[in-house]
Design a protein around this motif. Structure first.
Motif, PDB file in Angstrom:
ATOM      1  N   ARG A  88       0.836  -1.211   0.000  1.00 33.23           N
ATOM      2  CA  ARG A  88       0.000   0.000   0.000  1.00 33.23           C
ATOM      3  C   ARG A  88       0.865   1.253   0.000  1.00 33.23           C
ATOM      4  O   ARG A  88       0.561   2.226  -0.695  1.00 33.23           O
ATOM      5  CB  ARG A  88      -0.918  -0.006   1.228  1.00 33.23           C
ATOM      6  N   LEU A  89       1.949   1.228   0.785  1.00 30.34           N
ATOM      7  CA  LEU A  89       2.834   2.383   0.839  1.00 30.34           C
ATOM      8  C   LEU A  89       3.503   2.621  -0.511  1.00 30.34           C
ATOM      9  O   LEU A  89       3.603   3.765  -0.977  1.00 30.34           O
ATOM     10  CB  LEU A  89       3.898   2.156   1.922  1.00 30.34           C
ATOM     11  N   ARG A  90       3.955   1.547  -1.161  1.00 31.35           N
ATOM     12  CA  ARG A  90       4.605   1.692  -2.461  1.00 31.35           C
ATOM     13  C   ARG A  90       3.631   2.231  -3.505  1.00 31.35           C
ATOM     14  O   ARG A  90       3.962   3.123  -4.291  1.00 31.35           O
ATOM     15  CB  ARG A  90       5.156   0.349  -2.925  1.00 31.35           C
TER      16      ARG A  90
ATOM     17  N   HIS B 140       1.356   9.152  -5.994  1.00 25.41           N
ATOM     18  CA  HIS B 140       1.706  10.536  -5.654  1.00 25.41           C
ATOM     19  C   HIS B 140       2.750  11.079  -6.616  1.00 25.41           C
ATOM     20  O   HIS B 140       2.636  12.203  -7.121  1.00 25.41           O
ATOM     21  CB  HIS B 140       2.224  10.610  -4.213  1.00 25.41           C
ATOM     22  N   ASP B 141       3.776  10.275  -6.894  1.00 29.27           N
ATOM     23  CA  ASP B 141       4.831  10.738  -7.788  1.00 29.27           C
ATOM     24  C   ASP B 141       4.312  10.982  -9.197  1.00 29.27           C
ATOM     25  O   ASP B 141       4.730  11.912  -9.880  1.00 29.27           O
ATOM     26  CB  ASP B 141       5.963   9.709  -7.835  1.00 29.27           C
TER      27      ASP B 141
ATOM     28  N   ASN C  12       3.883  14.298   2.205  1.00 27.99           N
ATOM     29  CA  ASN C  12       3.939  13.043   1.469  1.00 27.99           C
ATOM     30  C   ASN C  12       5.071  13.016   0.455  1.00 27.99           C
ATOM     31  O   ASN C  12       5.717  11.989   0.245  1.00 27.99           O
ATOM     32  CB  ASN C  12       2.597  12.798   0.756  1.00 27.99           C
ATOM     33  N   GLY C  13       5.291  14.153  -0.211  1.00 29.68           N
ATOM     34  CA  GLY C  13       6.306  14.193  -1.251  1.00 29.68           C
ATOM     35  C   GLY C  13       7.708  13.986  -0.729  1.00 29.68           C
ATOM     36  O   GLY C  13       8.453  13.118  -1.202  1.00 29.68           O
ATOM     37  N   LEU C  14       8.124  14.787   0.253  1.00 32.34           N
ATOM     38  CA  LEU C  14       9.480  14.658   0.799  1.00 32.34           C
ATOM     39  C   LEU C  14       9.655  13.335   1.546  1.00 32.34           C
ATOM     40  O   LEU C  14      10.743  12.751   1.531  1.00 32.34           O
ATOM     41  CB  LEU C  14       9.782  15.840   1.721  1.00 32.34           C
ATOM     42  N   THR C  15       8.582  12.878   2.181  1.00 29.87           N
ATOM     43  CA  THR C  15       8.651  11.550   2.804  1.00 29.87           C
ATOM     44  C   THR C  15       8.904  10.480   1.754  1.00 29.87           C
ATOM     45  O   THR C  15       9.699   9.560   1.949  1.00 29.87           O
ATOM     46  CB  THR C  15       7.351  11.244   3.567  1.00 29.87           C
TER      47      THR C  15
END
Length: 372
Positions: free
Chosen positions: A168-170, A176-177, A330-333
């Motif tokens: 799910r995280l991937r 997002h990317d 979310n982005g920088l994480t």
């Protein structure tokens, strides 16, 4: 056809493993016992065959396997044709606990062992102490088998839950990317078209073409992502075009948003491994998108350097920087997670002169050779 071929090894292991284990126990702990009567060898072979056969159904009928192996071993103990301390039953108990077991120990196994001990004492007063010791050892074998099976089940459930969380995280990071960069740029183009009153018809058409192109690119990347998820392709396939071309495309998009972009990259980045290229692209993409959306900057510098064992990345702008402590969204994480997944690091620094994203991605052995 391929599915059945993939299932064959697993199917064979379901009956082959208990068969080999059962025969080993039978030869070691059954056949080595010399029966008292002449007919005892036949009873030994019969009860042993029943126990091994029962063991082989454990993958599909674990309760039946426990019952059959325990009953066969118990009768064999009563007639004195085995020295098996319920090892065969222990294997079946392990399978049962692995498939259905919980934290609570089934105390009925101790009750069964007690019944066998009492029956042995009633039917034959000879070697009662040896049989009692054997039953105590059997209880220990069954207890350990259940504990190991239950623990195996728990470990597998934890591993499955961890795998689902990582997946799910991937997926969230990939989505997002894919969307953040294009949607952020679309927002900038739309804002310019909406608020610049002196924009002529040609400039307006150009802005709309840019929005259309960004939307098409975003949909294409999202389609590739979904197709990759459905077909189980490697995530490294995310970068199909040369990395230098992809970075130049990011720079052109940022320039359309009013930024002056300086690309400082080496000539050998296109020959890097696919997973490294994907990570570099996503890191630069996210960093430049943040500059466009949040930095109020006029210029940004993107630098990539490839050494013998690592790639270093730097994206620096001349904007206002972060106000106070840097908050990782979310982005920088995702930037940090992508670098860490390849064994690298990512750092973020902010000052009055701008914001900098720095990352280091190591190269695996053999990667240098891949650069040709």
């Amino acid at each position: 056809m391929n599915g059945s071929e993939d299932r064959d090894p697993e199917t064979r292991s379901r009956w082959l493993t208990p068969l080999v284990f059962g025969l080993a126990v039978f030869l070691g702990l059954w056949v080595t016992v010399t029966p008292d009567a002449a007919s005892g060898r036949g009873a030994q072979l019969a009860w042993g065959a029943i126990a091994v056969t029962g063991l082989m159904v454990g993958s599909r009928l674990p309760v039946l396997a426990v019952v059959v192996t325990a009953a066969a071993t118990s009768f064999a103990w009563l007639v004195g044709v085995t020295a098996d301390p319920f090892v065969l039953t222990g294997f079946a108990v392990f399978r049962l606990a692995e498939m259905r077991g919980g934290r609570r120990f089934p105390w009925w196994m101790f009750g069964g062992a007690f019944v066998v001990v009492v029956a042995s004492a009633i039917l034959s007063v000879e070697d009662t102490e040896d049989r009692a010791r054997g039953m105590l050892l059997s209880a220990l074998v069954l207890s350990v088998a259940w504990a190991l099976g239950a623990r195996t089940r728990e470990v597998r459930r934890e591993a499955a839950a961890r795998s689902r969380a990582e997946e799910r995280l991937r997926l969230a990071r990939d989505v997002h990317d894919v969307l953040s960069h294009s949607l952020g740029t679309i927002g900038v183009h739309a804002g310019v078209a909406a608020h610049v009153t002196a924009l002529g018809a040609d400039e307006l058409r150009e802005a709309l073409r840019g929005i259309e192109n960004d939307a098409r690119t975003s949909l294409s990347e999202l389609s590739t992502l979904l197709r990759r998820e459905r077909s189980d392709l490697e995530a490294d396939a995310a970068v199909s075009s040369p990395l230098s071309s992809a970075l130049a495309g990011i720079a052109r998009t940022a320039e359309k948003a009013g930024l002056s972009v300086h690309l400082d990259v080496g000539d050998d980045i296109d020959a890097l491994p696919a997973d490294v290229r994907t990570t570099l692209l996503r890191i630069v993409q996210e960093a430049v998108t943040n500059v466009v959306r949040h930095a109020s900057a006029s210029s940004v510098t993107v630098g990539l350097r490839v050494s013998s064992d690592e790639v270093t990345i730097g994206v620096a702008d001349d904007g206002q920087g972060a106000r106070g402590e840097i908050s990782l969204g979310n982005g920088l994480t995702g930037v940090r997670e992508r670098a860490v997944l390849l064994g690298g690091t990512a750092d973020f620094t902010s000052s009055a002169s701008g914001f900098t994203v720095s990352a280091t991605v190591p190269l695996r052995r053999g990667s240098a050779g891949a650069r040709g």
